[in-house]
Enzyme design. Structure first.
Site, mmCIF file in Angstrom:
data_model
loop_
_atom_site.group_PDB
_atom_site.id
_atom_site.type_symbol
_atom_site.label_atom_id
_atom_site.label_comp_id
_atom_site.label_asym_id
_atom_site.label_seq_id
_atom_site.Cartn_x
_atom_site.Cartn_y
_atom_site.Cartn_z
ATOM 1 N N ASP A 410 0.851 -1.184 0.000
ATOM 2 C CA ASP A 410 0.000 0.000 0.000
ATOM 3 C C ASP A 410 0.893 1.242 0.000
ATOM 4 O O ASP A 410 1.906 1.286 0.709
ATOM 5 C CB ASP A 410 -0.895 -0.025 1.249
ATOM 6 C CG ASP A 410 -1.955 1.059 1.232
ATOM 7 O OD1 ASP A 410 -3.073 0.760 0.831
ATOM 8 O OD2 ASP A 410 -1.635 2.205 1.636
ATOM 9 N N ILE A 411 0.546 2.224 -0.810
ATOM 10 C CA ILE A 411 1.324 3.472 -0.850
ATOM 11 C C ILE A 411 1.054 4.256 0.426
ATOM 12 O O ILE A 411 -0.099 4.577 0.746
ATOM 13 C CB ILE A 411 0.959 4.313 -2.084
ATOM 14 C CG1 ILE A 411 1.194 3.509 -3.369
ATOM 15 C CG2 ILE A 411 1.777 5.607 -2.106
ATOM 16 C CD1 ILE A 411 0.773 4.228 -4.633
ATOM 17 N N GLU A 454 -4.961 2.569 -3.733
ATOM 18 C CA GLU A 454 -3.501 2.622 -3.786
ATOM 19 C C GLU A 454 -2.862 1.318 -3.341
ATOM 20 O O GLU A 454 -1.677 1.276 -3.003
ATOM 21 C CB GLU A 454 -2.977 3.765 -2.902
ATOM 22 C CG GLU A 454 -3.216 3.589 -1.414
ATOM 23 C CD GLU A 454 -4.546 4.150 -0.934
ATOM 24 O OE1 GLU A 454 -4.643 4.486 0.251
ATOM 25 O OE2 GLU A 454 -5.484 4.252 -1.756
#
Length: 582
Positions: A410-411, A454
């Site tokens: 996950d960003i 994301e």
């Protein structure tokens, strides 16, 4: 005695067919001080069979020989670079009947690569009077551990270059053997695969197939007939496919016509080989799309260079300059019916009246498949295709009892990034992250997908927790090199968390980090900005079984990802539930 064509052809076997001038070239190169021979080809093309004969020639010259097959190494050997290099040196010592004295040469102050080099020069080569041939077989396994591959392969290259000036290294000859299904993109200027003598194994010619047929004691008149030529036209000159056919024909339980009619079906003699290729293609939407274009094109076609390389490395395509064509009719017949059976039947009717219209329909079909399976923004697989691929991989590996790993990433602080730079910049960020992840997971069986927002997933069949964690580490390092500016007032931590006890993996070493020991400058509450966008990772690995379900693997990786975020982000956390192969 007739041999099933699985595994290398024994040295004394009459079924080994020479492919001039390869055998002569390798023997000639082996006599050169400090030489390197690199043998590469798709699977079952005869690499190991050639290696056996190279080592036999070396022994005939009274050279010492060492044969290291990386497929035989335990997974724990690949835990760290130091562990691997010590195993490498120990194995060489034992095969040369030298007492291993690793601790006398290993020095933490100079690092494992220099220690390994000193050991090789002072303990191994200094005690030999004749050259030694060190054969590294199945090097493709090393690509499952990119952090080791990116250190060890340039080390081999450095030995080759130093041998031009260092006399002791002239005693060593290296033979590096690997399949062309490469796992990670290596820097070609640092890899050993751009030095020494390159050997790419070609398929058999028609005359070589005739020779092999005679050695299978098939009728000499039949060997000159059009039936044998038809067989080569159908399956090409691939050694495994040819030997399979000749074995069945020699046994007398199948006629050539029956073999030709059934070969491209799921009941033919190549059914397992074809099913394996089909599974790989269906797990890779982009590769499948490119290959389908190839199947439905007469002659050659220009495709994306990377996809073209992958299709060639799998043995599915051959190159005409920069254009690709199918490697044999077997694949055309099989995949036309398996990929689009209904479209294929309609094509046979429509093409009689409107060939151009058929081609247009096929292009539209490919575009529709792209829309259904691929995320339009990032051009990786979408959630729907990921769910389908996970279920299929789970079922297949459950039967094979092989590991399956999943990485969820996950960003970090992506909402803040979007709010700061705008949604267009956010889309660009997602595209760059997807590109980096795809570059770090390039086996034909790997699958990169956008899971949602994301969040991305990497599905890694036949990979344990150690290999999956190292893939995550490579992605983490590539993100740092990308240096994509992060949003203000964000904090990152640059350690990798392992398990529910916060045991971390840095440079392959496990140690414990208590939350209160995190330096204030790296603590989430400190408000210190990180120079670039980072990712948080959750890793889970299991051998699938009927007891568990695919969703359990996803949930385990998701909980590990949550722990990475809870402990400060920019971390790699291995599931405490599913951690097979650590």
């Amino acid at each position: 005695m007739l041999q099933f064509p699985d595994g290398p052809v024994p040295l004394e076997s009459k079924f080994y067919i020479e492919r001039p001038p390869i055998e002569a070239l390798t023997c000639q190169e082996l006599c050169k001080p400090g030489s390197v021979i690199r043998i590469q080809a798709p699977r079952k093309m005869g690499k190991s069979s050639l290696l056996i004969r190279i080592l036999a020639f070396a022994r005939s010259k009274e050279f010492h020989t060492v044969h290291i097959d990386l497929q035989r190494a335990d997974e724990e050997i690949f835990t760290t670079l130091e562990r691997f290099l010590r195993w490498f040196c120990y194995t060489i010592s034992r095969q040369l009947d030298l007492v291993p004295l690793l601790d006398q040469y290993w020095d933490d102050e100079i690092g494992s690569k220099i220690s390994c080099t000193f050991y090789l020069q002072e303990r191994i080569l200094a005690n030999l009077t004749e050259p030694v041939v060190i054969a590294l077989n199945e090097v493709n396994r090393l690509f499952e551990y990119p952090t080791i591959a990116k250190e060890f392969l340039p080390l081999l290259r450095s030995w080759y270059e130093e041998a031009k000036q260092v006399d002791i290294l002239k005693l060593m000859r290296l033979v590096v053997v690997h399949s062309t299904e490469i796992y990670v993109p290596l820097n070609i200027n640092q890899s050993p695969f751009n030095v020494g003598l390159p050997i790419k194994l070609p398929e058999f010619t028609l005359n070589q197939v005739k020779d092999l047929a005679l050695r299978h004691e098939l009728d000499s008149e039949w060997c000159e007939s059009s039936d044998l030529a038809d067989l080569v036209t159908l399956v090409g000159g691939h050694p495994y496919r040819i030997r399979m056919a000749l074995m069945y024909l020699q046994q007398g339980g199948m006629t050539i016509q029956h073999l030709l009619d059934e070969a491209a079906t799921l009941s033919g003699i190549y059914q397992y080989h074809l099913r394996e290729l089909l599974d790989i293609l269906q797990a890779h939407p982009k590769l499948l799309t490119a290959f389908t274009q190839l199947v439905h094109t007469e002659g050659s076609i220009a495709l994306d260079p990377i996809l073209t390389y992958k299709l060639e490395s799998m043995g599915l395509a051959k190159l005409d300059g920069n254009r690709a064509r199918l490697s044999c009719q077997l694949y055309e017949r099989f995949f036309k019916t398996q990929l689009f059976p209904t479209a294929s039947q309609e094509t046979q009717v429509i093409s009689l009246t409107n060939h151009h219209r058929v081609q247009q329909l096929e292009r539209e079909n490919l575009e529709l498949q792209q829309l259904v399976n691929v995320d339009s923004l990032t051009q990786v697989a979408n959630r729907r295709y990921f769910d389908h691929s996970l279920t299929r991989a789970w079922q297949q590996l459950s039967q094979q009892q092989e590991p399956l790993s999943l990485i969820l990433c996950d960003i970090d602080f992506f909402k803040t990034y979007n709010d700061t730079y705008g949604h267009q910049a956010g889309d660009t960020c997602l595209q760059k992250v997807a590109r980096i992840i795809s570059q770090c997971a390039q086996r034909p069986t790997d699958l990169v997908a956008r899971y949602g927002g994301e969040e991305f997933t990497i599905l890694l069949p036949n990979t344990g927790a150690t290999g999956a964690s190292q893939v995550a580490q490579v992605i983490q390092k590539e993100m740092q090199m990308l240096s994509l500016p992060s949003a203000p007032a964000q904090t990152r931590q640059f350690s990798s968390v392992y398990g529910d006890k916060s045991s971390s993996l840095l440079d392959g070493e496990r140690f414990i980090v208590a939350p209160e020991e995190i330096p204030p400058s790296q603590h989430p509450s400190s408000g210190v900005s990180s120079p670039s966008v980072t990712l948080s990772f959750g890793v889970a690995s299991v051998v699938p079984s009927s007891i568990d379900c695919p969703e359990a693997l996803v949930m385990a990786a998701d909980r590990a990802l949550y722990e990475s975020k809870a402990r400060g982000r920019n971390r790699i956390t291995l599931s405490s539930e599913f951690h097979f192969g650590i």
